[in-house]
Design a protein around this motif. Structure first.
Motif, mmCIF file in Angstrom:
data_model
loop_
_atom_site.group_PDB
_atom_site.id
_atom_site.type_symbol
_atom_site.label_atom_id
_atom_site.label_comp_id
_atom_site.label_asym_id
_atom_site.label_seq_id
_atom_site.Cartn_x
_atom_site.Cartn_y
_atom_site.Cartn_z
ATOM 1 N N PHE A 199 41.655 56.614 88.193
ATOM 2 C CA PHE A 199 41.498 55.236 87.758
ATOM 3 C C PHE A 199 42.769 54.728 87.190
ATOM 4 N N LEU A 200 43.825 55.712 86.667
ATOM 5 C CA LEU A 200 44.882 55.226 86.362
ATOM 6 C C LEU A 200 46.086 54.658 87.244
ATOM 7 N N ASN A 201 46.023 55.405 88.276
ATOM 8 C CA ASN A 201 46.892 54.971 89.465
ATOM 9 C C ASN A 201 46.405 54.530 90.755
ATOM 10 N N LEU A 202 44.923 54.432 90.828
ATOM 11 C CA LEU A 202 44.585 54.058 92.051
ATOM 12 C C LEU A 202 44.566 52.444 92.057
ATOM 13 N N ASN A 203 45.354 51.820 93.041
ATOM 14 C CA ASN A 203 45.548 50.290 93.413
ATOM 15 C C ASN A 203 44.301 49.813 94.413
ATOM 16 N N LEU A 204 43.284 49.409 94.229
ATOM 17 C CA LEU A 204 42.384 48.897 95.252
ATOM 18 C C LEU A 204 42.779 47.714 95.675
ATOM 19 N N SER A 205 43.489 47.126 94.969
ATOM 20 C CA SER A 205 43.680 45.527 95.692
ATOM 21 C C SER A 205 44.638 45.680 97.121
ATOM 22 N N LEU A 206 45.069 46.702 97.378
ATOM 23 C CA LEU A 206 45.786 46.993 98.613
ATOM 24 C C LEU A 206 44.757 47.628 99.729
ATOM 25 N N THR A 207 43.624 47.714 99.358
ATOM 26 C CA THR A 207 42.555 48.109 100.216
ATOM 27 C C THR A 207 41.244 47.350 100.396
ATOM 28 N N PRO A 208 40.571 47.252 101.319
ATOM 29 C CA PRO A 208 39.115 46.780 101.487
ATOM 30 C C PRO A 208 37.975 47.202 100.339
ATOM 31 N N PHE A 209 38.564 47.944 99.647
ATOM 32 C CA PHE A 209 37.425 48.632 98.663
ATOM 33 C C PHE A 209 37.644 48.001 97.066
ATOM 34 N N GLN A 210 36.364 48.013 96.683
ATOM 35 C CA GLN A 210 36.374 47.735 95.236
ATOM 36 C C GLN A 210 35.317 48.919 94.330
ATOM 37 N N TYR A 211 35.388 48.985 92.977
ATOM 38 C CA TYR A 211 34.497 49.872 92.249
ATOM 39 C C TYR A 211 33.073 49.323 92.563
ATOM 40 N N PHE A 212 32.197 50.177 93.084
ATOM 41 C CA PHE A 212 30.793 50.062 93.172
ATOM 42 C C PHE A 212 30.044 49.651 91.891
ATOM 43 N N TYR A 213 30.513 50.309 90.713
ATOM 44 C CA TYR A 213 29.897 50.084 89.381
ATOM 45 C C TYR A 213 30.669 48.925 88.743
ATOM 46 N N HIS A 214 29.931 48.446 87.779
ATOM 47 C CA HIS A 214 30.680 47.456 86.915
ATOM 48 C C HIS A 214 31.846 47.966 86.141
ATOM 49 N N VAL A 215 32.770 47.120 86.058
ATOM 50 C CA VAL A 215 33.969 47.450 85.293
ATOM 51 C C VAL A 215 34.155 46.793 84.378
ATOM 52 N N LYS A 216 35.041 47.244 83.331
ATOM 53 C CA LYS A 216 35.491 46.757 82.155
ATOM 54 C C LYS A 216 36.785 46.955 81.862
ATOM 55 N N ASN A 217 37.562 46.130 81.402
ATOM 56 C CA ASN A 217 39.134 46.610 80.735
ATOM 57 C C ASN A 217 39.263 47.648 79.741
ATOM 58 N N TYR A 218 39.896 48.650 80.170
ATOM 59 C CA TYR A 218 40.224 49.558 79.296
ATOM 60 C C TYR A 218 41.686 49.946 79.237
ATOM 61 N N THR A 219 42.397 50.357 78.024
ATOM 62 C CA THR A 219 43.614 50.416 77.950
ATOM 63 C C THR A 219 43.978 52.101 77.796
ATOM 64 N N TYR A 220 44.915 52.758 78.491
ATOM 65 C CA TYR A 220 45.153 54.007 78.386
ATOM 66 C C TYR A 220 46.393 54.109 77.305
ATOM 67 N N LEU A 221 46.216 54.752 76.245
ATOM 68 C CA LEU A 221 47.044 55.118 75.126
ATOM 69 C C LEU A 221 47.704 56.231 75.173
ATOM 70 N N ASN A 222 49.022 56.472 75.082
ATOM 71 C CA ASN A 222 49.869 57.622 74.990
ATOM 72 C C ASN A 222 50.105 57.735 73.415
ATOM 73 N N CYS A 223 49.665 58.926 72.740
ATOM 74 C CA CYS A 223 49.791 59.061 71.157
ATOM 75 C C CYS A 223 50.670 60.391 71.195
ATOM 76 N N SER A 224 51.641 60.505 70.135
ATOM 77 C CA SER A 224 52.286 61.506 69.846
ATOM 78 C C SER A 224 51.410 62.182 68.877
ATOM 79 N N ALA A 225 50.397 61.798 67.982
ATOM 80 C CA ALA A 225 49.454 62.521 67.247
ATOM 81 C C ALA A 225 48.142 62.161 67.804
ATOM 82 N N GLN A 226 47.225 63.095 67.417
ATOM 83 C CA GLN A 226 45.744 63.113 67.647
ATOM 84 C C GLN A 226 45.332 62.064 66.902
#
Length: 270
Positions: free
Chosen positions: A103-130
């Motif tokens: 999900f993080l690295n796949l760029n479907l805009s360069l392909t004829p494909f889209q996700y089959f399921y409904h999508v929603k905006n999520y943010t990936y966070l990199n945290c130094s502490a849990q």
């Protein structure tokens, strides 16, 4: 005799048409990487096994160790588990067991494909502490030095972590969901043929346009059925006409014999 000759000629003609129409599909027969693998046909094409005109750009597949694979630009290969041509759905498998890396690295805009399921905006966070246990971290993206989470984009600014990327994906990470398959379902679009449940194929002698038909039957079967029905109808009508002429001939002969008998009877009586 004439009816028999007509039936024979008609059957020979139907057989010729059937073989001719059948030959139209032999240039692009379905292919598989292995028994039990997905059927590969238009718009997909198996490289090295099917000619280029059998598929569309972006739908090229390869076989690696009897496994059906598709390569995505700037990401790499994913396994194709199944293809539903009715639903226009491809189910994928990540061999690294890290669907959120996909999900993080796949760029479907360069392909004829889209996700089959409904999508929603999520943010990936990199945290130094849990973070608190209410935020499950993504183990395959985390290490002992940092922890990666997926959160709804509206919450990202409230947490003291470094945002990595905000993308539209089918779901956030959950420890209760398989980490290599769930959500890796894609659908595709083709100009002129985008309704789920429809069938697409290239028109004859065309490489850049797509035709679409909604029947579960192929054009080949429709043509064969139509021609067979027409010839069957003609054959039935011809047989009826032949039998009708034969009956009329026999009836005329009987009437003629009866008339002769009546005339002879009159002569005898005189």
């Amino acid at each position: 005799m004439a009816a028999s000759v007509f039936i024979f000629i008609s059957l020979m003609l139907i057989s010729y048409i059937f073989l001719h129409v059948e030959a139209l599909d032999t240039n692009c027969p379905p292919a598989k990487c292995a028994d039990g693998g997905p059927d590969i046909r238009f718009p997909f094409r198996l490289q090295g096994r099917q000619p280029e005109h059998c598929g569309r750009p972006g739908f090229e597949l390869v076989c690696k160790e009897n496994t059906t694979m598709i390569q995505f630009p700037y990401y790499g290969d994913l396994v194709i588990r199944s293809i539903s041509y009715e639903l226009k759905k491809v189910d994928l498998l990540d061999q690294k067991n890290c669907v959120h890396e996909v999900f993080l690295n796949l760029n479907l805009s360069l392909t004829p494909f889209q996700y089959f399921y409904h999508v929603k905006n999520y943010t990936y966070l990199n945290c130094s502490a849990q973070l608190s246990p209410s935020f499950p971290k993504v183990p395959c993206l985390s290490s002992s030095q940092y922890h990666v989470y997926t959160v709804e984009s509206s919450m990202a600014s409230t947490l003291s972590c470094r945002p990595m990327k905000t993308i539209a994906i089918p779901f956030a990470y959950s420890p209760y969901i398989s980490d290599n398959t769930f959500g890796l379902g894609l659908t595709w679009t083709l100009p002129g043929c985008n309704d789920k449940g429809s069938h697409c194929k290239l028109p004859a002698k065309t490489e850049h346009q797509t035709s679409c038909f909604n029947s579960g039957l192929s054009n080949k079967h429709l043509v064969i059925g139509l021609i067979t029905g027409i010839f069957a109808f003609i054959m039935v009508i011809s047989i009826k006409i032949h039998n009708s002429k034969k009956w009329n001939g026999q009836k005329s002969f009987v009437d003629y014999e009866a008339l002769k008998t009546a005339e002879y009877s009159k002569v005898d009586n005189v």
